[in-house]
Design a protein around this motif. Structure first.
Motif, mmCIF file in Angstrom:
data_model
loop_
_atom_site.group_PDB
_atom_site.id
_atom_site.type_symbol
_atom_site.label_atom_id
_atom_site.label_comp_id
_atom_site.label_asym_id
_atom_site.label_seq_id
_atom_site.Cartn_x
_atom_site.Cartn_y
_atom_site.Cartn_z
ATOM 1 N N LEU A 464 0.856 -1.187 0.000
ATOM 2 C CA LEU A 464 0.000 0.000 0.000
ATOM 3 C C LEU A 464 0.899 1.246 0.000
ATOM 4 N N VAL A 465 0.741 2.077 -1.004
ATOM 5 C CA VAL A 465 1.517 3.317 -1.112
ATOM 6 C C VAL A 465 0.570 4.495 -0.889
ATOM 7 N N ILE A 466 0.805 5.262 0.182
ATOM 8 C CA ILE A 466 0.005 6.454 0.458
ATOM 9 C C ILE A 466 0.864 7.683 0.193
ATOM 10 N N ASP A 467 0.543 8.410 -0.840
ATOM 11 C CA ASP A 467 1.261 9.635 -1.204
ATOM 12 C C ASP A 467 0.284 10.540 -1.929
ATOM 13 N N ASP A 468 0.274 11.823 -1.594
ATOM 14 C CA ASP A 468 -0.706 12.723 -2.196
ATOM 15 C C ASP A 468 -0.322 13.157 -3.607
ATOM 16 N N GLU A 469 0.847 12.762 -4.092
ATOM 17 C CA GLU A 469 1.264 13.119 -5.443
ATOM 18 C C GLU A 469 1.212 11.886 -6.338
ATOM 19 N N GLU A 470 0.427 11.989 -7.399
ATOM 20 C CA GLU A 470 0.230 10.847 -8.289
ATOM 21 C C GLU A 470 1.518 10.394 -8.963
ATOM 22 N N PRO A 471 2.418 11.303 -9.410
ATOM 23 C CA PRO A 471 3.659 10.827 -10.039
ATOM 24 C C PRO A 471 4.481 9.908 -9.125
ATOM 25 N N SER A 491 -4.262 8.346 -2.084
ATOM 26 C CA SER A 491 -3.803 9.737 -1.968
ATOM 27 C C SER A 491 -3.893 10.275 -0.551
ATOM 28 N N GLY A 492 -4.579 9.533 0.351
ATOM 29 C CA GLY A 492 -4.716 10.007 1.720
ATOM 30 C C GLY A 492 -5.043 8.885 2.672
ATOM 31 N N THR A 493 -5.194 9.227 3.962
ATOM 32 C CA THR A 493 -5.415 8.220 4.998
ATOM 33 C C THR A 493 -6.743 7.484 4.802
ATOM 34 N N ARG A 494 -7.810 8.235 4.539
ATOM 35 C CA ARG A 494 -9.130 7.606 4.414
ATOM 36 C C ARG A 494 -9.156 6.604 3.265
ATOM 37 N N GLU A 495 -8.615 6.989 2.111
ATOM 38 C CA GLU A 495 -8.581 6.081 0.960
ATOM 39 C C GLU A 495 -7.714 4.869 1.259
ATOM 40 N N GLY A 496 -6.604 5.082 1.972
ATOM 41 C CA GLY A 496 -5.743 3.968 2.346
ATOM 42 C C GLY A 496 -6.445 2.995 3.276
ATOM 43 N N LEU A 509 3.864 1.873 2.559
ATOM 44 C CA LEU A 509 4.873 2.919 2.340
ATOM 45 C C LEU A 509 4.122 4.244 2.376
ATOM 46 N N VAL A 510 4.389 5.062 3.398
ATOM 47 C CA VAL A 510 3.559 6.241 3.660
ATOM 48 C C VAL A 510 4.410 7.511 3.612
ATOM 49 N N ASP A 511 3.944 8.496 2.846
ATOM 50 C CA ASP A 511 4.600 9.798 2.803
ATOM 51 C C ASP A 511 4.330 10.532 4.117
ATOM 52 N N TYR A 512 5.302 11.298 4.593
ATOM 53 C CA TYR A 512 5.130 11.997 5.874
ATOM 54 C C TYR A 512 4.140 13.154 5.741
ATOM 55 N N ARG A 513 4.313 13.970 4.720
ATOM 56 C CA ARG A 513 3.495 15.174 4.593
ATOM 57 C C ARG A 513 2.391 14.931 3.563
ATOM 58 N N LEU A 514 1.166 14.827 4.055
ATOM 59 C CA LEU A 514 0.002 14.599 3.199
ATOM 60 C C LEU A 514 -0.861 15.860 3.172
ATOM 61 N N ARG A 515 -1.885 15.842 2.342
ATOM 62 C CA ARG A 515 -2.724 17.026 2.222
ATOM 63 C C ARG A 515 -3.745 17.109 3.355
ATOM 64 N N ALA A 516 -4.406 18.277 3.425
ATOM 65 C CA ALA A 516 -5.474 18.529 4.415
ATOM 66 C C ALA A 516 -4.965 18.380 5.844
ATOM 67 N N GLY A 517 -3.703 18.729 6.072
ATOM 68 C CA GLY A 517 -3.156 18.699 7.428
ATOM 69 C C GLY A 517 -2.808 17.317 7.946
ATOM 70 N N GLU A 518 -2.934 16.274 7.108
ATOM 71 C CA GLU A 518 -2.604 14.919 7.557
ATOM 72 C C GLU A 518 -1.098 14.717 7.543
ATOM 73 N N ASP A 519 -0.622 13.794 8.382
ATOM 74 C CA ASP A 519 0.790 13.428 8.344
ATOM 75 C C ASP A 519 0.913 11.910 8.380
ATOM 76 N N GLY A 520 2.049 11.429 7.937
ATOM 77 C CA GLY A 520 2.258 9.998 7.786
ATOM 78 C C GLY A 520 2.214 9.228 9.082
ATOM 79 N N ILE A 521 2.689 9.817 10.175
ATOM 80 C CA ILE A 521 2.692 9.106 11.459
ATOM 81 C C ILE A 521 1.263 8.820 11.899
#
Length: 587
Positions: A464-471, A491-496, A509-521
């Motif tokens: 599972l790859v969570i990252d807000d950037e599609e590329p 693209s975000g926590t809810r979808e993941g 594999l989770v990106d630290y800085r996500l959109r809408a104030g979310e963070d990877g931790i």
């Protein structure tokens, strides 16, 4: 027209009023006692009401001075010059009251008159300190009392006027002049001390302001580096993943060479970005120290062999001199970073001659010296070479010479490891860096971390790859699919969470800085609430010290963008092994 007060004059006069207020509360005791003694000597020959009345008048004036002088500093609504005039008036009133005591002189013996004179002169001398020598305040007390005291010896003698009376009269006047001179010097010292204190206060305020500005500049620099690093790392991360995926494809030879060279350029750029990350990690104090016994000879031999081709390409002699008995206690990983940076700098800035690595024995230490025959460092620049981004002889900012962070990292690591680093350099003749490390007894040899490539294979995993950037998600899919993995992007926590509940992933594999104030931790915590003990790797382009501390405290494996294929695979292996120490998905 009255002269306008300068801020300095105003401050001096306020300080004087505060001094007069303090002294006005202290002086009644010695002054009152002197009045009682004088009255007691005159009492046998005068009506009681005269002496008692005079003593009562003295104490009344002292009480008035106590009350009014104590209030003068706080009377902000009254001009400071006006308040000082009131202080002069109180001083004059005090002097006139004691001048009245000289009317008792004809009723005293010569001995008693001498005691009276000494007491009055003592009060005048004490007034030098109690008025800080201020001329108007001091003279208002001194002049009437001194003149009357001198005159009393000329008109009050019981046995006629003799030369002794004239002498005492003149001596009293002379003593008054001396006191006036002392008062002038005392007031000058008082003014200077007030101005010096004001300057010290002003300097301290300026220093505090400069310190605050420096701290703000450091924070701004850290935020800038973190933001710039994140923004630069994001596209580099995507390129690195696509480049690694491209190398795994079946390509013709010219295309394969292009892919290899492209990835080499990306790795070079990545190494320079990692230098920025090292600074942030050390400033964040999240670098642990694991001291072990290290056999320097085999440890340095490996580094020597690694740097030898680099030296040979520049036609430099690289020499290693190390005794087999050299054992030290330090962190092998961090110590290697220090020696690597010193060696890299020595070879980089030496155009002809040699670079020598020599180990010598000191007092309970072993000294690793890296010296060269390079350009050397001018004395006025030797302290600055440890600053971030400072480079000598690189005005064009040649990328091959790095970013100027090597010695800055060395300085921080030396402090972290509690080592001593000495620099000696002569411009045009070369430089010498001596590193003193605590000696230890021979034990189980510890080598520096192997530079060999980690195992690049992965078992078939659902990732599972969570990252807000599609590329980035597409690049991860391209790379991990080449390893036989099934990649699910979100693209975000809810979808993941929704995709994890639909089909359990083997690792996230989770990106630290996500959109809408979310963070990877927080995202990993949410995933583990639905999928307990889910292995996870955190990937971040944010190098701010506070972000590093948060990830470190969360206990997650943290990779920094751009992530190479080797780093990604090694981190996934480590996360899976930690979650499934005995068995697991394909381990």
């Amino acid at each position: 027209m009255a002269r306008e007060l300068t801020p300095e004059d105003h401050s001096v006069k306020l300080e004087l009023l505060q001094l007069l207020a303090r002294q006005g509360r202290r002086m009644p005791y010695p002054v009152g006692l002197s009045a009682v003694v004088i009255a007691a000597m005159a009492a046998p020959r005068l009506p009681l009401w005269v002496t008692v009345g005079w003593v009562a008048l003295v104490f009344a004036v002292l009480a008035l001075r106590w009350a009014l002088l104590g209030r003068l500093p706080a009377m902000q609504q009254v001009a400071v010059d006006k308040r000082l005039q009131w202080a002069v008036g109180l001083s004059l009133l005090n002097g006139l009251v004691f001048t009245l005591s000289l009317a008792f002189a004809p009723y005293m013996s010569d001995y008693q008159r001498m005691v009276q004179t000494l007491l009055l002169l003592g009060l005048c001398a004490g007034a030098v300190a109690s008025t800080a020598g201020n001329a108007p305040v001091f003279r208002a007390f001194l002049v009437p009392l001194t003149l009357a005291n001198s005159l009393a010896w000329l008109v009050g003698g019981a046995h006629g006027l003799g030369w002794e009376d004239w002498a005492l009269s003149l001596l009293i006047l002379g003593f008054g002049l001396i006191l006036a001179g002392l008062a002038r010097d005392t007031y000058r010292v008082f003014v200077e001390s007030v101005l010096i204190r004001q300057q010290q206060v002003k300097s301290n305020q300026q220093l505090r302001l400069a310190l605050s500005q420096a701290e703000q500049a450091m924070l701004a620099k850290t935020r800038f580096l973190a933001s710039a690093s994140h923004d630069l790392r994001q596209p580099m991360h995507t390129l690195s993943l696509f480049g690694a995926a491209l190398e795994m494809r079946q390509l013709d030879k010219p295309t394969a060479e292009i892919a290899v060279n492209m990835n080499l350029a990306l790795r070079s750029l990545s190494s320079q970005m990692d230098a920025l990350l090292d600074i942030s990690k050390l400033d964040a104090q999240v670098v642990p120290v694991h001291n072990q016994a290290i056999a320097l000879s085999p440890w340095l031999t490996r580094l020597y062999q690694e740097f030898l081709p680099m030296a040979q390409r520049k036609h430099l002699r690289l020499t290693l001199l190390c005794q087999p008995a050299a054992w030290v206690e330090s962190d092998p990983v961090l110590l290697e970073r220090v020696v690597r940076n010193l060696l890299d700098n020595a070879i980089k800035y030496t155009q002809a001659g040699e670079v020598v690595i020599e180990v010598t024995e000191g007092d309970e230490v072993w000294i690793i010296e890296v010296r060269d025959t390079g350009a050397g460092i001018a004395e006025h620049e030797q302290a600055r070479v440890f600053e971030e981004f400072y480079q000598i002889g690189n005005p064009e900012r040649d990328r091959n010479k790095g970013l100027g962070l090597g010695l800055s990292i060395v300085s921080r690591l030396v402090d972290l490891l509690d080592l001593h680093l000495e620099l000696r350099s002569v411009q045009g003749l070369g430089s010498s860096f001596k590193l003193s490390i605590a000696a230890t007894e021979a034990g189980s040899a510890v080598s520096a971390p192997s530079s060999g490539m980690p195992e690049l294979s992965l078992p078939p995993l659902r990732v599972l790859v969570i990252d807000d950037e599609e590329p980035v998600r597409l690049a991860m899919q391209a790379l991990l699919s080449a390893h036989g993995c099934e990649v699910v992007g979100a693209s975000g926590t809810r979808e993941g969470l929704l995709k994890s509940m639909a089909a359990r992933p083997d690792i996230a594999l989770v990106d630290y800085r996500l959109r809408a104030g979310e963070d990877g931790i927080a995202a990993v915590r949410s995933l583990r609430s639905a999928v307990p003990e889910l292995p996870a790797v955190l990937i971040s382009g944010d190098t701010a010290p506070e972000r590093l501390r948060e990830a470190h405290a969360a206990g997650l494996i943290l990779l920094h963008k751009p992530v190479s294929q080797e780093q990604l695979v090694a981190a996934m292996h480590a996360a899976l092994t930690a979650a499934y120490p005995h068995d697991g998905p394909g381990i």
